[in-house]
Design an enzyme around this catalytic site. Structure first.
Site, PDB file in Angstrom:
ATOM      1  N   ARG A   1      41.092 -14.362 -38.170  1.00 28.54           N
ATOM      2  CA  ARG A   1      41.987 -13.726 -39.160  1.00 28.54           C
ATOM      3  C   ARG A   1      41.516 -14.106 -40.562  1.00 28.54           C
ATOM      4  O   ARG A   1      40.962 -15.182 -40.764  1.00 28.54           O
ATOM      5  CB  ARG A   1      43.436 -14.207 -38.973  1.00 28.54           C
ATOM      6  CG  ARG A   1      43.972 -14.153 -37.545  1.00 28.54           C
ATOM      7  CD  ARG A   1      44.339 -12.758 -37.094  1.00 28.54           C
ATOM      8  NE  ARG A   1      45.278 -12.077 -37.972  1.00 28.54           N
ATOM      9  CZ  ARG A   1      46.605 -12.207 -37.908  1.00 28.54           C
ATOM     10  NH1 ARG A   1      47.157 -13.012 -37.046  1.00 28.54           N
ATOM     11  NH2 ARG A   1      47.375 -11.519 -38.727  1.00 28.54           N
TER      12      ARG A   1
ATOM     13  N   PRO B   1      53.859  -7.605 -38.828  1.00 26.56           N
ATOM     14  CA  PRO B   1      55.010  -8.116 -39.585  1.00 26.56           C
ATOM     15  C   PRO B   1      55.206  -9.592 -39.281  1.00 26.56           C
ATOM     16  O   PRO B   1      54.976 -10.045 -38.170  1.00 26.56           O
ATOM     17  CB  PRO B   1      56.180  -7.285 -39.058  1.00 26.56           C
ATOM     18  CG  PRO B   1      55.738  -6.718 -37.762  1.00 26.56           C
ATOM     19  CD  PRO B   1      54.245  -6.638 -37.805  1.00 26.56           C
ATOM     20  N   GLU B   2      55.617 -10.350 -40.283  1.00 27.33           N
ATOM     21  CA  GLU B   2      55.859 -11.774 -40.089  1.00 27.33           C
ATOM     22  C   GLU B   2      57.366 -12.020 -40.074  1.00 27.33           C
ATOM     23  O   GLU B   2      58.152 -11.093 -40.220  1.00 27.33           O
ATOM     24  CB  GLU B   2      55.123 -12.558 -41.182  1.00 27.33           C
ATOM     25  CG  GLU B   2      53.632 -12.233 -41.119  1.00 27.33           C
ATOM     26  CD  GLU B   2      52.740 -13.037 -42.043  1.00 27.33           C
ATOM     27  OE1 GLU B   2      53.163 -14.089 -42.539  1.00 27.33           O
ATOM     28  OE2 GLU B   2      51.599 -12.596 -42.253  1.00 27.33           O
TER      29      GLU B   2
ATOM     30  N   LYS C   1      59.044 -14.053 -34.485  1.00 21.99           N
ATOM     31  CA  LYS C   1      58.886 -12.610 -34.610  1.00 21.99           C
ATOM     32  C   LYS C   1      59.633 -11.844 -33.517  1.00 21.99           C
ATOM     33  O   LYS C   1      59.450 -10.642 -33.371  1.00 21.99           O
ATOM     34  CB  LYS C   1      57.394 -12.263 -34.597  1.00 21.99           C
ATOM     35  CG  LYS C   1      56.644 -12.937 -35.761  1.00 21.99           C
ATOM     36  CD  LYS C   1      55.148 -12.732 -35.661  1.00 21.99           C
ATOM     37  CE  LYS C   1      54.427 -13.648 -36.645  1.00 21.99           C
ATOM     38  NZ  LYS C   1      52.963 -13.608 -36.470  1.00 21.99           N
TER      39      LYS C   1
END
Ligand SMILES: [Zn+2]
Length: 273
Positions: A262, A2-3, A53
């Site tokens: 990524r 999650p960002e 986060k």
């Protein structure tokens, strides 16, 4: 993972569930936190903040629960004591008369005195959080060209939580696309116009993603595509997850590369060097 926008939405839900009346009952799975169960029971939640986060649940008795979901943590809000069926491990539970806020799978949980919060290693070094602080595009632009950052590649800066808190992998691709910046570039290689566009795109996309459930594509276009029968993964983003598809601006095939282990997606003609 999650960002920032997803964490901010989870924080809104936790805040909404817990801000009415005192927390009656607190559970920590970790032995070293057990002593805080009685300290926090009976206290009221005043606010739920985010820093990138990380989530900070603030109580009226001078304590704050710090949590970071890393890859696996997940918040679930239910009616009080109505636990979901899940194989996940419950790590933290906060119950009031009506609701339970349950944190599963996360291992990064701490209880801090309010004055210790700014000294926490993650909080101390995390960059500005656009969803909890008033940060303008001009201020961001100054940050882009500052000595600490201007010679680093955008692709690593945009995942660096000390640069801007809460930006993650899908936002990285989407910001660079909207700014027309090739993924090989650094801020120092960019024109004024690209820097301005990057700052504006960052502010815009973080807020839009928060308000519109993670959609970073142009909202009107996304709605049109949805009406035509496209599914969320097809209309959600400009370039992210769209390898081999046509760029929404000029039709060029979207490319996928791996940067910093990524995935990154970009349009080789809209994003030039
Ligand atoms: Zn394009």
């Amino acid at each position: 993972m999650p960002e920032g926008p997803e964490i901010r939405r989870a924080a809104d839900q936790v805040e909404k569930a817990l801000r009415k009346g005192s927390v009656m009952d607190v559970f920590f799975a970790f032995e070293h936190l057990k002593g805080y169960e009685s300290i926090l029971s009976g206290a009221e939640v005043t606010k739920v903040d985010t820093k990138g986060k990380a989530m900070l649940i603030r109580f009226d008795n001078g304590y704050t629960i710090y949590s970071h979901n890393q890859l696996y943590g997940k918040w679930v809000i239910r009616n009080a004591y109505n636990y979901p069926k899940t194989n996940r491990q419950l790590r933290l539970a906060l119950h009031n008369e009506k609701k339970s806020a349950l944190l599963y799978s996360a291992s990064d949980i701490e209880v801090l005195r309010d004055e210790e919060v700014p000294l926490h290693p993650f909080i101390a070094k995390v960059g500005p959080d656009l969803l909890s602080e008033d940060v303008s595009a001009d201020q961001l632009k100054e940050r882009f060209v500052s000595k600490a950052f201007h010679k680093k590649k955008w692709t690593s800066l945009l995942l660096d939580q000390s640069f801007i808190g809460g930006i993650g992998n899908y936002l990285r691709s989407e910001i660079l696309f909207l700014a027309g910046i090739h993924p090989d570039l650094r801020p120092i290689d960019c024109s004024e116009r690209q820097l301005t566009k990057a700052a504006e795109a960052t502010v815009k996309l973080v807020h839009q993603s928060y308000q519109h459930n993670g959609i970073t594509n142009d909202l009107e276009l996304a709605m049109k595509l949805k009406e035509k029968g496209q599914k969320r993964p097809q209309y959600r983003h400009w370039v992210f997850n769209r390898e081999g598809e046509a760029c929404r601006i000029d039709g060029t095939e979207i490319q996928k590369v791996r940067v910093g282990s990524r995935r990154l997606y970009f349009c080789p003609t809209c994003q030039t060097k």
